[in-house]
Design a protein around this motif. Structure first.
Motif, PDB file in Angstrom:
ATOM      1  N   ARG A 288      -7.247 -38.903 -15.484  1.00  0.00           N
ATOM      2  CA  ARG A 288      -6.918 -40.307 -15.256  1.00  0.00           C
ATOM      3  C   ARG A 288      -8.138 -41.088 -14.793  1.00  0.00           C
ATOM      4  NH1 ARG A 288      -4.399 -40.155 -10.940  1.00  0.00           N
ATOM      5  NH2 ARG A 288      -2.769 -38.723 -11.648  1.00  0.00           N
ATOM      6  N   SER A 289      -8.895 -40.514 -13.868  1.00  0.00           N
ATOM      7  CA  SER A 289     -10.105 -41.171 -13.357  1.00  0.00           C
ATOM      8  C   SER A 289     -11.110 -41.397 -14.470  1.00  0.00           C
ATOM      9  CB  SER A 289     -10.710 -40.313 -12.238  1.00  0.00           C
ATOM     10  OG  SER A 289     -11.918 -40.878 -11.792  1.00  0.00           O
TER      11      SER A 289
ATOM     12  N   TYR B   6      -4.568 -33.761 -14.247  1.00  0.00           N
ATOM     13  CA  TYR B   6      -4.263 -35.169 -14.488  1.00  0.00           C
ATOM     14  C   TYR B   6      -5.107 -36.122 -13.644  1.00  0.00           C
ATOM     15  CZ  TYR B   6      -0.215 -33.154 -16.845  1.00  0.00           C
ATOM     16  OH  TYR B   6       0.595 -32.434 -17.681  1.00  0.00           O
ATOM     17  N   ASP B   7      -5.414 -35.765 -12.412  1.00  0.00           N
ATOM     18  CA  ASP B   7      -6.203 -36.660 -11.551  1.00  0.00           C
ATOM     19  C   ASP B   7      -7.570 -36.937 -12.164  1.00  0.00           C
ATOM     20  OD1 ASP B   7      -4.157 -36.843  -9.744  1.00  0.00           O
ATOM     21  OD2 ASP B   7      -4.942 -35.305  -8.398  1.00  0.00           O
ATOM     22  N   GLU B   8      -8.252 -35.868 -12.576  1.00  0.00           N
ATOM     23  CA  GLU B   8      -9.594 -36.052 -13.152  1.00  0.00           C
ATOM     24  C   GLU B   8      -9.524 -36.765 -14.496  1.00  0.00           C
ATOM     25  OE1 GLU B   8     -13.628 -33.424 -14.127  1.00  0.00           O
ATOM     26  OE2 GLU B   8     -11.881 -32.460 -13.182  1.00  0.00           O
TER      27      GLU B   8
ATOM     28  N   GLU C 147       3.055 -36.988 -16.285  1.00  0.00           N
ATOM     29  CA  GLU C 147       3.348 -36.934 -14.856  1.00  0.00           C
ATOM     30  C   GLU C 147       4.748 -37.457 -14.522  1.00  0.00           C
ATOM     31  OE1 GLU C 147      -0.675 -37.668 -12.450  1.00  0.00           O
ATOM     32  OE2 GLU C 147      -0.260 -39.267 -13.884  1.00  0.00           O
TER      33      GLU C 147
END
Length: 847
Positions: free
Chosen positions: A30-31, A26-28, A65
């Motif tokens: 989202r970025s 999710y972090d990548e 999330e």
């Protein structure tokens, strides 16, 4: 070829976002989608379908999330863009609508979710056909809604249709197929079809492990379902292994502020309790409660009141479970009681506090204040519709108004809500630090017994806190025992009070107070927060065995609060103004054209709530509220007392005591004192089990009696109210109807009011809803912002009420006693003069 800002480059990059999301990276993801949105805004602007597609991706990531407060506004924005640019029959619009419905489903707004999923299915069927993959997704999502509604047959049918369609589409080896298998297996587990469930879960594990890996959240969801099955079939060791593995996966993926993670911790704690490892269970339950509170606080930033009510209901069973464990693990009761006390400090009145907080924040700046006014306008229109007889009500108009009001409320919440402050978490240690020697704080609670097996027994208990000891758990009684006492008499009049509080059998004392005696030795002051049917009891009026006509109030100082957290969070008194508003001596029959002051012979003194015809409980058609001559004397006496104390009282009587004049008080400059000596009413839910049954021609019943809204079935009667009571309509279209409902009061701003006195009958009654307490006048005035509220539990006598109120105000304003001590002293004097609790104990004070 085209550069990093070109549409040709952004399309595969958007597809890569989907891959990363499916991999739960999710972090990548989202970025990357933030980068794409910047480029899209430059390339096509923010009102373009391509921009909406990427915004939709970001919202889906937030939803995955558990960040629903971030996801929901984005989905709403996506739908607005698609509706304006593509129309409501377009596939992309349907896709956005489906995603919004998924948020509603996951946050337990099930009726809204079902409605949107069905609407989305119609659009997809029309535009893409029933063989489209998204139609399969609609079937899966509808299955989840029906499963949560406990409509298991409908859920299984939807899941089976979904699986069949996905097989036809060649998607049998796909994570979505595995997800539906897990869902269907859960239904089979709930309906005790364990063999079928276990076979399906094995297939789902194989697919998830092969395609997503054993560290994926979907793989974890499968093994959680397996753990539930193993628990139900007594395979506790295997269940524990699965649950521990699932917890580790969620934590590794940083999904720790999510409803699913909270339920996972709860499931593990329950298993630990079942295997008699209470210390580990309590530690795990504490973690779950912390997650639950975090999720609930965040929900206040994007949900309206009704949505919040449905959402926090998710946690009811878990809270009941830990309360039930107090009865089964006496050696761990100290730690369990402390955990339960902290949870009650958070839960009690959560919605009421949240709504009040939003309104206070909205009034703090002009933009949001205007939104609050618009919402108030919609709510006033709704109030008028709710007061209309059912046979004459425009159901389509009501539905449209409700939707508009719901949207306006959510827009306001998104604009102003500071969920960090909605309910500040308070600990039992903070409450204890405010207790002096000889004082105690009691949180009463009612709960369904869930351990070791679920039952339908509704139990009552008290959590007692003293200045020098941690909380203790004291079991009390089953609700049906108190309910039997409360229902022995049909009307709440003198014989009802004599039956309930008389000292002959000591039934009330034995149920409520005798179990508490050992815990309260040396205590002189009790701060308490009632629960359930205890809202209908005046603790101070309970007689002490062996002391003739000696109630508990003669021995103990009781202070009723909405939650004992108020001891730790209450602020210093505001700088109150010197205004007072008095309503009494009201004419309920008024000329329809001029509203003149009427004169004539007064009717005999009677109870404030008693209609002047027989059979009041069967139907109120044709009934009239009678004039209260002692109420006129009461407000005239009080006017003199107020003037002598330096206040500026305004008296509204006769035909001047209008609903218009009352609502004008709620403009942010409300009077310090608001005293209403009039008729009050409350009717139970006509659909509730054991309640009164409406007449055959139920549509002719007054809307105030038949409404499904508890805040309409509770209220006060003002000038001219008899006409609306009989017809459901005001005297003239340009007038209010004279029936002031709790719903209408809750929309007012009474934050400058220190004291509201409801010198009327049954004003403390209403529908009781779990930890939210009583839905009626008391809730309405507290949401509106009043600090203290005096209200009644039965049909109080007119003459003695007038004497009580005069004495109370003299003690407070002239003798400078505190409000609680002034009421207590006045009641003691009436007790000494008349004896019977009917004459003095009907009124209770809520801070």
């Amino acid at each position: 070829l085209g550069g990093a800002q070109s549409a040709d480059y952004l399309k595969p990059k958007s597809n890569l976002v989907n891959v990363l999301r499916m991999q739960e990276n999710y972090d990548e993801a989202r970025s990357m989608v933030h980068e794409i949105l910047e480029a899209r805004a430059e390339l096509v602007g923010k009102m373009h379908p391509d921009y909406a597609k990427n915004l939709n991706q970001l919202a889906i990531i937030y939803g995955s999330e558990g960040r629903y407060e971030d996801a929901e506004p984005l989905f709403l924005q996506v739908n607005e863009i698609n509706e304006k640019t593509l129309g409501t029959d377009h596939y992309e619009y349907a896709s956005g609508l489906m995603n919004l419905a998924s948020v509603y489903s996951e946050t337990w707004r099930l009726a809204d979710a079902e409605r949107l999923f069905l609407k989305t299915g119609e659009i997809i069927e029309k535009t893409m056909g029933k063989s489209h993959p998204n139609y399969a997704e609609i079937l899966n999502n509808l299955g989840t809604v029906y499963q949560n509604m406990e409509q298991y047959e409908a859920a299984a049918q939807a899941y089976l249709e979904c699986l069949d369609l996905r097989e036809k589409l060649g998607a049998r080896e796909h994570p979505l197929y595995a997800g539906t298998l897990i869902n269907l297996a859960t239904v089979y587990t709930k309906t005790s079809q364990f063999d079928k469930a276990e076979t399906m879960l094995a297939t789902a594990h194989e697919i998830n492990e092969k395609l997503l890996g054993k560290n994926s959240v979907q793989y974890a969801n499968g093994i959680v379902s397996e753990a539930i099955l193993f628990t139900l079939t007594g395979r506790y060791g295997e269940a524990e292994t699965r649950l521990m593995e699932a917890i580790a996966i969620y934590e590794a993926n940083k999904i720790t502020a999510h409803v699913a993670y909270d339920q996972l911790l709860d499931q593990y704690a329950n298993l630990l309790f079942l295997t008699h490892r209470a210390a580990e269970a309590i530690a795990t339950k504490k973690r779950a409660l912390q997650v639950q509170q975090q999720i609930s606080q965040r929900a206040t930033s994007y949900m309206g009141e009704q949505e919040l009510s449905n959402f926090i209901h998710l946690f009811a069973d878990a809270n009941d479970y830990v309360l039930s464990c107090n009865l089964e693990f006496p050696s761990h009761q100290a730690e369990l009681a402390a955990t339960c006390f902290d949870n009650l400090l958070f839960d009690k009145g959560f919605l009421q506090t949240s709504v009040r907080q939003v309104q206070a924040l909205a009034r703090s700046n002009p933009a949001s204040e205007e939104m609050l006014r618009e919402l108030g306008g919609l709510q006033r229109l709704l109030a008028a519709q709710y007061a209309t007889p059912i046979a004459e009500r425009n159901t389509e108009a009501v539905a449209k108004l409700e939707a508009q009001a719901r949207d306006a409320e959510k827009a306001l919440v998104l604009k102003v809500a500071d969920y960090e402050q909605a309910v500040r978490q308070t600990t039992w240690q903070e409450v204890q630090s405010k207790l002096q020697s000889g004082e105690a704080a009691i949180e009463f609670v009612n709960f369904n017994k869930r351990f070791p097996k679920p039952t339908d027994s509704l139990l009552y208990a008290a959590l007692v806190l003293l200045p020098d000891a941690p909380p203790t758990f004291v079991p009390l009684f089953e609700e049906k025992q108190l309910e039997t006492l409360l229902k022995r008499r049909k009307y709440r009049r003198s014989d009802y009070v004599n039956d309930l509080y008389g000292d002959a059998k000591n039934e009330l004392y034995d149920l409520i107070w005798r179990p508490l005696e050992a815990s309260l030795k040396g205590v002189g002051t009790v701060y308490f927060s009632p629960s359930g049917l205890l809202h209908r009891i005046n603790l101070g009026a309970i007689h002490v065995p062996g002391k003739t006509n000696e109630p508990l109030a003669n021995w103990l100082r009781f202070v009723q609060v909405g939650s004992t957290r108020q001891l730790a969070t209450s602020n210093a008194d505001a700088a109150w103004n010197n205004q007072a508003a008095l309503y009494g001596g009201i004419q309920y029959d008024v000329d329809s054209t001029e509203f003149p002051q009427l004169s004539g012979p007064l009717l005999a003194s009677r109870s404030r709530g008693e209609l002047d015809f027989s059979g009041t409980d069967s139907t109120l058609r044709g009934g009239k509220w009678s004039y209260l001559n002692w109420a006129e004397k009461e407000v005239e006496n009080l006017k003199s007392i107020f003037q002598a104390a330096g206040l500026n009282p305004v008296l509204r009587n006769g035909s001047a005591a209008t609903e218009e004049s009352f609502k004008a008080l709620g403009n942010g400059q409300s009077p310090r004192i608001l005293h209403l000596a009039t008729h009050g009413y409350f009717f139970p839910d006509p659909s509730s089990v054991g309640s009164w049954q409406p007449a055959a021609d139920s549509q002719a019943e007054p809307a105030f009696k038949m409404s499904e809204h508890p805040m309409i079935r509770s209220g006060l009667v003002l000038a001219g109210g008899n006409h609306a009571w009989a017809t459901g309509k005001p005297l003239r279209p340009d007038l209010e109807d004279g029936i002031l409902t709790a719903y209408e009061i809750s929309q007012m701003d009474l934050s400058n009011t220190e004291l509201v006195v409801l010198s009327a009958c049954e004003t403390g009654l209403g529908d009781i809803a779990g930890n939210e307490g009583v839905y009626g006048l008391q809730r309405a005035f507290k949401i509106a912002g009043a600090k203290y509220l005096v209200m009644s539990l039965w049909q109080v006598p007119d003459q003695q009420t007038q004497e009580l109120m005069s004495a109370f105000y003299n003690h407070w304003l002239v003798n400078k006693m505190s409000i609680p001590d002034a009421l207590r002293t006045a009641q003691r004097a009436i007790q000494e003069r008349y004896g019977h609790p009917f004459f003095w104990a009907g009124f209770v004070l809520l801070e």
